[in-house]
Write a protein that holds these residues in place. Structure first.
Motif: not given
Length: 509
Positions: A3, A6, A61, A64, A69-70
């Motif tokens: 996280r 990202a 992960r 991401y 991430a897509d």
């Protein structure tokens, strides 16, 4: 951690950070910002290049964290060849700023106020990525390496002078009856003579860098373990040469000792850690034979530069910087260096001892101002300056010991007790006096062990942790500083560091 990367990826690794690595025209096949994220995660998880490429392709992960991430797992938009990582590391290594990812984390820590004026130093062994070789294998391998490095004309000239029945084409040990001592000695003598003949063939020839390096390596492995006997033969001498090359596959690896009972082959990793935030402020790699104190000044560069303003953090107003370390950093030269740069040494100095529990050096009163030493029996003698002129000297008690009632508790030498005065005796004596203070000991015990936990974080994985993934000092150092940067980023994620309009700030969730 995913996280954090990202959210802060664009601020941590902007495109301008890697602009010098590529041509200004054209499009990179894989964005360098994405590769930077992959390399950080790869070092944290201890993966090979192939494993890291697979993890990026099939672990959402990782994608991401990298901002894709897509992308569909396994498709071209979410995958790349593992050799892309090899190329990217090579570009970084050849650049003017190879450790830029680690540098970014250090700058972030300073902006966020996570770095004060205290540093804890320590080191740990890094095992090399190759096998340690014996003298016979290195001798033959060095001759083979020289033949491979030479251009065809020069290689033919070298090969024409070699007399041993060996084409030096196949790797490994030569054929020999290893149970026959005479056969072993004959093999060593023949290999050494071929090595000398190969060097003779190079006389008067122009050598490019690759050939010169191979010739130097051959000369090193020939000279470090070999001696000539009175009858003109060459043999392996007993003992170990200082700074001995242990493998021709990685000539910069060395045999070192972490303790008297714990030896290792490879390199030594060094870190300087802020004890309050546990952020790694400096990282370096040296040959295994280097002393910790010799590398310490390179780890404290930012602290020396920041002495005028003292940096930020809770220690900012406490005066000069403080340096913590075990007795490996308590040498006279390092203590003098710390004193010269205005840093407070919180490092242990070895307490002098004597064999058999006899009087140690600290039980003699040393007056450097008067140039005298007084023994426990109150006999005073003058210090004779050392001949090299760099300070220090010796105090010889001589005949005074022959009638001294404390002789048995002091020395067994028929010439009497001799006390050696170190060139930096004043710094060593001051350090020993400081560490007897209970408050000093309490501060040391509360602070220095924190670096052990950080080293455990760095080296918790075998591949790329305790054992190097690459060969050569330059590559090992680059890999280790990348690992230090990755561990710093993981620490920032745990502390809740965030980018704001006014800069980096710690904002715990």
């Amino acid at each position: 951690m995913y996280r954090f990367l990202a959210r802060e990826r664009a601020r941590l690794f902007p495109a301008a950070l890697f602009a010098d690595l590529f041509q200004p025209r054209g499009r990179r096949s894989v964005p360098p910002q994405l590769l930077a994220v992959v390399m950080v995660l790869q070092r944290l998880e201890g993966l090979s290049d192939r494993e890291a490429a697979d993890r990026f392709a099939f672990d959402v992960r990782w994608r991401y964290a990298a901002g894709v991430a897509d992308a569909v797992a396994g498709e071209e938009t979410a995958s790349f060849a593992s050799t892309v990582l090899v190329d990217f590391r090579a570009r970084l290594r050849a650049s003017a700023d190879p450790d830029r990812i680690f540098r970014v984390t250090c700058e972030l820590a300073r902006q966020a106020g996570l770095v004060g004026v205290r540093r804890v130093l320590d080191s740990a062994p890094l095992e090399d990525a190759v096998a340690t070789q014996d003298t016979v294998t290195m001798l033959r391998g060095a001759v083979r390496g020289l033949l491979r490095a030479c251009p065809p004309r020069l290689a033919a000239k070298v090969r024409a002078l070699l007399e041993r029945d060996d084409d030096y084409a196949a790797p490994g040990k030569p054929a020999c009856d290893w149970t026959d001592r005479a056969a072993r000695e004959q093999l060593v003598d023949a290999l050494v003579r071929d090595a000398y003949r190969a060097h003779f063939a190079l006389r008067g020839e122009y050598l490019d860098q690759r050939v010169a390096e191979a010739a130097t390596l051959l000369a090193t492995v020939t000279g470090q373990d070999i001696e000539e006997t009175p009858d003109g033969c060459f043999q392996i001498f007993e003992g170990t040469a200082p700074d001995r090359v242990i493998s021709i596959v990685d000539p910069q690896a060395r045999h070192g000792h972490k303790t008297a009972a714990h030896g290792f082959d490879g390199y030594k990793a060094h870190v300087a850690v802020d004890p309050d935030s546990e952020v790694i402020c400096a990282a370096a790699v040296s040959p295994a034979t280097s002393g910790d104190a010799a590398v310490a000044p390179a780890l404290l560069g930012d602290l020396v530069e920041g002495q005028a303003g003292h940096g930020e953090g809770e220690d900012a107003g406490s005066g000069s910087g403080r340096v913590y370390g075990d007795s490996a950093y308590g040498t006279g030269a390092h203590l003098a260096w710390l004193d010269e740069h205005g840093l407070t040494p919180m490092v242990k100095a070895q307490t002098p001892t004597a064999l058999g529990g006899r009087f140690g050096k600290d039980q003699f009163r040393i007056d450097l101002g008067a140039g005298t030493v007084t023994c426990p029996a109150r006999v005073e003698v003058a210090i004779r300056p050392a001949r090299h002129g760099r300070g220090g000297g010796r105090a010889r008690f001589g005949v005074a010991c022959s009638v001294c009632p404390l002789r048995d508790a002091c020395t067994t030498s028929p010439r009497g007790r001799v006390v050696t005065i170190h060139p930096d005796e004043a710094q060593l004596a001051a350090a020993r006096a400081r560490q007897r203070d209970p408050a000093w000991r309490a501060d040391y015990r509360a602070t220095r062990p924190r670096v052990e936990r950080k080293l455990a974080h760095l080296l918790r994985r075998r591949h790329g942790g305790r054992r190097a993934r690459v060969r050569g000092l330059l590559r090992v150092a680059q890999d280790f500083t990348l690992l230090a940067g990755a561990v710093n980023l993981a620490r920032f994620a745990a502390l809740g560091v965030r980018s704001t309009a006014s800069g980096w700030r710690v904002q715990p969730a």
